[in-house]
Design an enzyme around this catalytic site. Structure first.
Site, PDB file in Angstrom:
ATOM      1  N   ASP A  33      17.206  24.004 -31.418  1.00 19.90           N
ATOM      2  CA  ASP A  33      15.911  24.055 -30.744  1.00 19.90           C
ATOM      3  C   ASP A  33      16.013  23.644 -29.272  1.00 19.90           C
ATOM      4  O   ASP A  33      15.067  23.856 -28.508  1.00 19.90           O
ATOM      5  CB  ASP A  33      14.904  23.114 -31.429  1.00 19.90           C
ATOM      6  CG  ASP A  33      14.597  23.551 -32.853  1.00 19.90           C
ATOM      7  OD1 ASP A  33      14.557  24.759 -33.099  1.00 19.90           O
ATOM      8  OD2 ASP A  33      14.406  22.671 -33.715  1.00 19.90           O
ATOM      9  N   ASP A  76       8.916  24.946 -34.350  1.00 24.11           N
ATOM     10  CA  ASP A  76      10.023  25.289 -35.246  1.00 24.11           C
ATOM     11  C   ASP A  76       9.547  24.941 -36.665  1.00 24.11           C
ATOM     12  O   ASP A  76       8.708  24.055 -36.854  1.00 24.11           O
ATOM     13  CB  ASP A  76      11.248  24.451 -34.866  1.00 24.11           C
ATOM     14  CG  ASP A  76      12.328  24.513 -35.926  1.00 24.11           C
ATOM     15  OD1 ASP A  76      12.788  25.618 -36.227  1.00 24.11           O
ATOM     16  OD2 ASP A  76      12.678  23.442 -36.463  1.00 24.11           O
ATOM     17  N   CYS A 108       0.843  -1.203   0.000  1.00 24.66           N
ATOM     18  CA  CYS A 108       0.000   0.000   0.000  1.00 24.66           C
ATOM     19  C   CYS A 108       0.873   1.247   0.000  1.00 24.66           C
ATOM     20  O   CYS A 108       2.102   1.173   0.031  1.00 24.66           O
ATOM     21  CB  CYS A 108      -0.940   0.006   1.201  1.00 24.66           C
ATOM     22  SG  CYS A 108      -0.081   0.157   2.791  1.00 24.66           S
ATOM     23  N   CYS A 141       3.476   1.592   2.724  1.00 25.09           N
ATOM     24  CA  CYS A 141       4.720   0.848   2.491  1.00 25.09           C
ATOM     25  C   CYS A 141       5.684   1.689   1.654  1.00 25.09           C
ATOM     26  O   CYS A 141       6.887   1.735   1.927  1.00 25.09           O
ATOM     27  CB  CYS A 141       4.430  -0.463   1.762  1.00 25.09           C
ATOM     28  SG  CYS A 141       3.372  -1.609   2.651  1.00 25.09           S
ATOM     29  N   ASP A 172      13.215  20.020 -33.633  1.00 25.75           N
ATOM     30  CA  ASP A 172      13.973  18.821 -33.979  1.00 25.75           C
ATOM     31  C   ASP A 172      15.470  19.027 -34.029  1.00 25.75           C
ATOM     32  O   ASP A 172      16.219  18.063 -34.099  1.00 25.75           O
ATOM     33  CB  ASP A 172      13.504  18.264 -35.331  1.00 25.75           C
ATOM     34  CG  ASP A 172      13.970  19.138 -36.489  1.00 25.75           C
ATOM     35  OD1 ASP A 172      14.030  20.372 -36.309  1.00 25.75           O
ATOM     36  OD2 ASP A 172      14.275  18.596 -37.562  1.00 25.75           O
TER      37      ASP A 172
END
Length: 731
Positions: free
Chosen positions: A627, A418, A19, A22, A623
């Site tokens: 960037d 971009d 649980c 724990c 990409d």
């Protein structure tokens, strides 16, 4: 992946957690170990992610800390070798059901007038093995919790069922009656075991995505020797530079490039791309993808942890091991939950005694409170949804690197893109080359191509490609210097040239001269313009105007329209001059107010920061290397994996295909996952808020409370698993 400068981390499988309490106790134990900087425990994966300062015997100390806290530190090999069959671990549940059902017979027969009450001695013989053999795990874990001055689900079950069993023994021995409560303790233990088994079975489905990715690694590779002979070696022994043979239908063993042959490759498990991709000589191959009908020879470029597949697995594991910010609330509640429940159970016992009820009724009501309040569902609500969401996203080519990005993405109101390589194909061509009066066009183009030889910039490659298509010879330039975001300069033979943007030329004080009349016409067509100039004794002299054209990606316009239909603002960020940027924006269906043009690479992050300063939650999609700062500056960064590794590491979400529609898919799976987390937390809290008072007031028996507690955990995981039905846009 951890960089060389960051602190190392360790994933430690842990058994015995039941649980949220724990989880909190294991985290406290791990954080006390000298050298540990951070520890995050995930109940759904049953593992801990520990970040630490390098030191002697750190792993042994961590394992000792887990064991001292009352849990079982496991090895990765043992965790991987775990039985994954649907009925794994059902034997104790079956034994509990066989022993408990006879005890339930009187309760089942009573509505029909049947009196099937078993003798007290037989009830004792049936209930005791369930209580102390099958239920031994609760006593062991509960005892460790008590020693640590904390509580957990096991402690509540142990106290509650022991009270029911003890009351029954006392009534049997003192009053000699057969109307006992053995069935309550035995059935509760059995139901809890059944609930934990169903929960474990469901949790195995949430980790299916990781197991599926691991299964993509083949065991054997066919290495091609110098004499052309093939030899089979384990994939773990393949080295960078090896030449491998990949036969039709086989999985590609490592990352590399095609040296010989042509084929079609199924990359769907890595990128979500449903159609096979054609591969010829020089094409990149990704380990784990499936070769089609052709036999190819490949040169290995990456092995082991450096392969794309390993990085994907690491990204998914990182996301599933991380804690979402919303989980902090659950941790705070769990820290005080069990002590509060014990206090409510005691108050229930005393309250019923004070109200005049007998010790039997008071104790049974208190037992019901302890049993129904187990905080299993609270601990599973968030991680189960995150694991299911990140797993299904990975199958569709969306890698979510951290839980924070997953949680924030659904609140995004602005998406900044971009342009080159993200919204466009990213393979610009030289659409026009206009030489100044008196300048030989072929010589000027050859000089420009020579200057760009060796550069990886898309515009540079377009110049070189155009020169080769015209059959022009190029040499090697000298003293080449790249000026980021502007262009490059260098020497070709005895002459010195500069090639770059009109903006850079204006900064240098040189204009297009006699070529000025061509500028508006080419910009109106959406071309990106560069100027080739020669450095002479009289200054910089313009030689030629270069116009580059790129194409929007297929489906990009529709993907942007879909984002706007969701109520999102879309912004195009481009380094192009404004007329060229506006021309491309028009082709993409964007308006003038949605374009930020003439933005240098170093200024992209500032533009993102400005959007955030305006009160917007911003997602940046890019990409390239340039960037990366903008991706890091945004609230959520999304990188196209078709770009660079730098961009992928800076982004919180990686799109494995260059498909713009995946941006909407990432935002959608974020929205759905967060909705599941909120649903799970609502039901987990509501279940306890409603169940505890009902049990305290005597409206729920321990048996019903045990069934409800087991059902709550299973329902939370099952609700999270509904995310597995999600499909990405266009899938």
């Amino acid at each position: 992946m951890n960089s060389a400068t960051s602190s190392p981390s360790l994933d430690l499988p842990i058994g015995g957690m039941t649980c949220a309490s724990c989880v909190a106790r294991v985290e406290r134990a791990l954080r006390k170990v000298p050298g540990v900087q951070e520890a995050s425990v995930n109940l759904a994966t049953e593992s801990a992610r520990i970040t630490y300062a390098p030191s002697e015997e750190i792993e042994a100390r961590l394992r000792r800390a887990v064991r001292d806290a009352g849990y079982e530190p496991r090895t990765v090999a043992a965790a991987d070798a775990e039985d994954l069959s649907p009925w794994a671990g059902f034997a104790p549940v079956a034994a509990g059901l066989a022993l408990s059902l006879p005890l339930l017979a009187p309760m089942l027969g009573q509505p029909f007038g049947a009196h099937w009450m078993l003798p007290a001695w037989l009830q004792f013989l049936l209930a005791t093995p369930v209580q102390f053999i099958l239920g031994a795990r609760f006593y062991k874990a509960g005892w460790h919790a008590l020693k640590a001055l904390s509580g957990n689900m096991d402690l509540l079950v142990a106290i509650g069922t022991t009270a029911g069993w003890g009351l029954s023994v006392w009534l049997w021995l003192s009053a000699g009656t057969d109307n006992l409560y053995f069935e309550a303790s035995a059935v509760v233990v059995t139901l809890v075991l059944l609930g934990k088994w169903l929960e474990a079975r469901a949790k195995r489905q949430t980790t299916a995505a990781i197991r599926a990715l691991h299964a993509l690694r083949p065991e054997i590779a066919h290495v091609l020797g110098r004499g052309g002979a093939e030899s089979d070696v384990p994939v773990a022994e393949v080295l960078t530079g090896d030449r491998l043979v990949v036969r039709p239908g086989e999985r590609i063993p490592a990352d590399g490039v095609v040296e010989q042959g042509e084929t079609q490759v199924d990359e769907s498990m890595l990128t979500g791309e449903p159609l096979p991709v054609a591969k010829g000589e020089g094409a990149k191959l990704t380990g784990g993808s499936i070769n089609g009908e052709g036999r190819v020879v490949m040169a290995v470029t990456a092995v082991g942890q450096e392969t794309v597949l390993s990085q994907i697995i690491r990204l998914v594991e990182d996301a599933q091991a991380a804690k979402a910010p919303i989980q902090r609330l659950v941790d705070q509640v769990s820290a005080v939950f069990v002590p509060v429940v014990l206090a409510i159970g005691l108050a229930t016992l005393l309250g019923w005694l004070w109200a005049g009820a007998g010790i039997e009724a008071a104790l049974i009501h208190a037992v019901a409170v302890l049993v129904i309040a187990c905080p299993c569902a609270l601990g599973l609500a968030t991680p189960a949804a995150i694991m299911a969401g990140t797993g299904v996203a990975a199958r569709h080519g969306i890698l979510i690197k951290d839980a924070q990005s997953l949680e924030i993405a659904h609140r995004i109101d602005t998406v900044a893109f971009d342009k080159t390589g993200t919204l466009t194909v990213g393979q610009p061509r030289l659409a026009a080359f206009v030489a100044a009066a008196g300048v030989d066009e072929a010589d000027a183009l050859a000089a420009a191509a020579t200057l760009q030889t060796g550069s990886e910039h898309p515009l540079a490659r377009a110049v070189v490609r155009a020169a080769r298509e015209r059959g022009l010879s190029t040499g090697q330039p000298d003293a080449v210097r790249a000026v980021p975001g502007r262009g490059s300069e260098g020497e070709v033979g005895p002459r010195s040239f500069l090639l770059g943007s009109l903006r850079w030329m204006e900064e240098l004080g040189v204009g297009p001269g006699s070529l000025a009349a061509e500028v508006p016409r080419l910009q109106a067509d959406g071309a990106t313009l560069s100027l080739l100039v020669e450095r002479r004794t009289e200054g910089l002299v313009p030689l030629a105007l270069l116009a580059f054209a790129d194409e929007p990606k297929p489906g990009a316009r529709e993907a942007l329209a879909a984002l706007r239909a969701r109520g999102l603002r879309v912004v195009l960020i481009s380094g192009d001059n404004r007329p060229a940027a506006l021309a491309m924006a028009q082709r993409l269906g964007l308006g003038e107010d949605e374009v930020l043009a003439e933005v240098l690479p170093g200024e992209k992050a500032a533009k993102v920061a400005a959007l955030k300063a305006g009160g917007h939650l911003v997602c940046m999609v890019g990409d390239g290397v340039n960037d990366a700062p903008a991706l890091a500056a945004a609230d959520v960064g999304m990188a196209m994996a078709t770009g660079t590794d730098v961009a992928m590491h800076a982004a919180g979400i990686t799109l494995m295909r260059g498909d713009v529609s995946l941006v909407g898919g990432a935002l959608d799976i974020s929205h759905r996952t967060v909705r599941k987390i909120r649903q799970n937390l609502f039901w987990a809290f509501a279940y306890n808020v409603a169940g505890i008072p009902l049990a305290a007031l005597g409206f729920l028996s321990p048996v019903v409370a045990g069934a409800a507690m087991a059902l709550s955990s299973v329902s939370v995981v099952t609700n999270a698993l509904l995310l597995k039905r999600w499909r990405a846009p266009g899938a």
